[in-house]
Design an enzyme around this catalytic site. Structure first.
Site, PDB file in Angstrom:
ATOM      1  N   LYS A  13       0.932  -1.068   0.064  1.00  0.00           N
ATOM      2  CA  LYS A  13      -0.162  -0.232  -0.139  1.00  0.00           C
ATOM      3  C   LYS A  13       1.165   1.505  -0.099  1.00  0.00           C
ATOM      4  CE  LYS A  13      -2.368  -0.756   4.107  1.00  0.00           C
ATOM      5  NZ  LYS A  13      -1.659  -2.128   5.105  1.00  0.00           N
ATOM      6  N   ARG A  87      -8.982   1.111  10.012  1.00  0.00           N
ATOM      7  CA  ARG A  87      -7.838  -0.078   9.823  1.00  0.00           C
ATOM      8  C   ARG A  87      -9.627  -0.645  10.699  1.00  0.00           C
ATOM      9  NH1 ARG A  87      -2.787   1.058   8.901  1.00  0.00           N
ATOM     10  NH2 ARG A  87      -1.414  -1.376  10.480  1.00  0.00           N
ATOM     11  N   ARG A 126      12.157  -5.978   5.041  1.00  0.00           N
ATOM     12  CA  ARG A 126      11.820  -4.578   4.704  1.00  0.00           C
ATOM     13  C   ARG A 126      12.885  -4.002   5.882  1.00  0.00           C
ATOM     14  NH1 ARG A 126       5.397  -3.042   5.297  1.00  0.00           N
ATOM     15  NH2 ARG A 126       6.080  -2.991   6.804  1.00  0.00           N
ATOM     16  N   ARG A 154      12.193  -2.368  10.944  1.00  0.00           N
ATOM     17  CA  ARG A 154      10.773  -1.805  12.133  1.00  0.00           C
ATOM     18  C   ARG A 154      10.695  -2.537  12.578  1.00  0.00           C
ATOM     19  NH1 ARG A 154       5.759   0.197   8.238  1.00  0.00           N
ATOM     20  NH2 ARG A 154       5.095  -1.278   9.934  1.00  0.00           N
ATOM     21  N   ARG A 165       0.476  -8.547  13.828  1.00  0.00           N
ATOM     22  CA  ARG A 165      -0.464  -8.144  12.776  1.00  0.00           C
ATOM     23  C   ARG A 165      -0.946  -8.299  11.946  1.00  0.00           C
ATOM     24  NH1 ARG A 165       4.767  -4.946  10.468  1.00  0.00           N
ATOM     25  NH2 ARG A 165       3.126  -3.152   9.345  1.00  0.00           N
TER      26      ARG A 165
HETATM   27  P1  AMP Z   1       1.575   0.574   9.065  1.00  0.00           P
HETATM   28  O1  AMP Z   1       2.218   0.745   8.799  1.00  0.00           O
HETATM   29  O2  AMP Z   1      -0.141   1.489   7.881  1.00  0.00           O
HETATM   30  O3  AMP Z   1       1.696  -1.487   8.983  1.00  0.00           O
HETATM   31  O4  AMP Z   1       0.973   0.779  10.877  1.00  0.00           O
HETATM   32  C1  AMP Z   1       2.120   0.526  12.121  1.00  0.00           C
HETATM   33  C2  AMP Z   1       1.414   0.966  12.818  1.00  0.00           C
HETATM   34  O5  AMP Z   1       1.093   1.873  13.347  1.00  0.00           O
HETATM   35  C3  AMP Z   1       0.587  -0.014  12.954  1.00  0.00           C
HETATM   36  O6  AMP Z   1       0.954  -1.616  13.476  1.00  0.00           O
HETATM   37  C4  AMP Z   1      -0.446   0.119  13.985  1.00  0.00           C
HETATM   38  O7  AMP Z   1       0.133  -0.308  15.326  1.00  0.00           O
HETATM   39  C5  AMP Z   1      -0.174   1.518  13.777  1.00  0.00           C
HETATM   40  N1  AMP Z   1      -1.657   2.531  12.580  1.00  0.00           N
HETATM   41  C6  AMP Z   1      -1.380   3.272  11.637  1.00  0.00           C
HETATM   42  N2  AMP Z   1      -2.672   3.693  10.902  1.00  0.00           N
HETATM   43  C7  AMP Z   1      -3.568   2.713  12.109  1.00  0.00           C
HETATM   44  C8  AMP Z   1      -5.076   3.328  12.120  1.00  0.00           C
HETATM   45  N3  AMP Z   1      -5.842   3.745  10.972  1.00  0.00           N
HETATM   46  N4  AMP Z   1      -4.821   3.013  12.955  1.00  0.00           N
HETATM   47  C9  AMP Z   1      -4.542   2.213  14.386  1.00  0.00           C
HETATM   48  N5  AMP Z   1      -3.134   2.324  14.345  1.00  0.00           N
HETATM   49  C10 AMP Z   1      -2.472   2.482  13.165  1.00  0.00           C
END
Ligand code: AMP
Length: 209
Positions: A13, A87, A126, A154, A165
């Protein structure tokens, strides 16, 4: 245009969203990136979110809603590519509310489909450049030699956390595909297993661009 990108963590994404943002001339709103910035800067919000993120859980709906609201009032006043937000169904409803306030709605959803084994392989390879935020992959897109030593994994990209996740995704986020279908929003499914350029072309084709 307001476009939501759906797909498991690691489906691409972020990469596809960045390309689409350039192509469509609207910013990408990636709540994960915004949260990681807050963690890096050591803000109060960042301190609150860090442990939750490192454990692969979702931070509270209120926190992310505040982040998104700020963007809709500023650089995303004319449209956005949403990456990693919403989410869950509650966040989808909040977003619909926010957009409705300014006479907008989600125009389309792109669901990037990748199987779990590929996801785990992708995410454990990654690496991110902490200075620029650019994401590389050890095998498919290695960082240039001069920056490789500073690139980091990360904390939530280690295999065990990735698997968690994926469970959080299946339980909370995957139902959004049906949520949008039922709401009458066009949902385009793409096979995210191909090369970056091929996936991008397919998305643009589905969007009629
Ligand atoms: P991502 O980079 O989108 O994979 O997000 C990394 C982490 O940030 C996720 O595993 C959540 O802990 C937090 N996070 C990101 N976007 C959201 C969201 N819309 N709602 C809740 N937690 C989020």
């Amino acid at each position: 245009m307001d476009l939501v990108l759906l797909g498991a963590p690691g489906a691409g994404k972020g990469t596809q969203g960045a390309l689409l943002a350039t192509r469509l001339g609207v910013p990408k709103i990636a709540t994960g990136d915004m949260l990681r910035d807050a963690v890096r800067q050591g803000t109060e919000l960042g301190l609150k979110a860090k442990a939750v993120m490192d454990a692969g859980q979702l931070v509270s709906d209120d926190i992310v809603l505040g982040l998104v609201r700020e963007r809709l009032d500023s650089d995303a006043a004319a449209g956005a590519i949403f990456d990693g937000y919403p989410r869950n169904v509650a966040q989808a409803r909040s977003l619909e509310g926010l957009l409705a306030e300014v006479g907008r709605r989600i125009d389309a959803v792109v669901y990037i489909d990748v199987n779990d084994d590929d996801i785990v392989r992708r995410m454990s390879g990654r690496r991110t450049d902490p200075e620029t935020g650019v994401v590389y992959h050890q095998e498919h897109n290695p960082p240039p030699a001069e920056i490789a030593p500073r690139c980091i994994q990360r904390p939530d990209d280690v295999e065990e956390t990735v698997r968690h996740r994926l469970e959080v995704y299946r339980e909370n986020t995957a139902p959004l595909v049906d949520h949008y279908r039922q709401a009458g929003v066009p949902v385009h499914t793409v096979d995210g297993g191909g090369a970056i350029d091929a996936v991008q072309s397919e998305i643009l084709g589905l969007l009629g661009r």
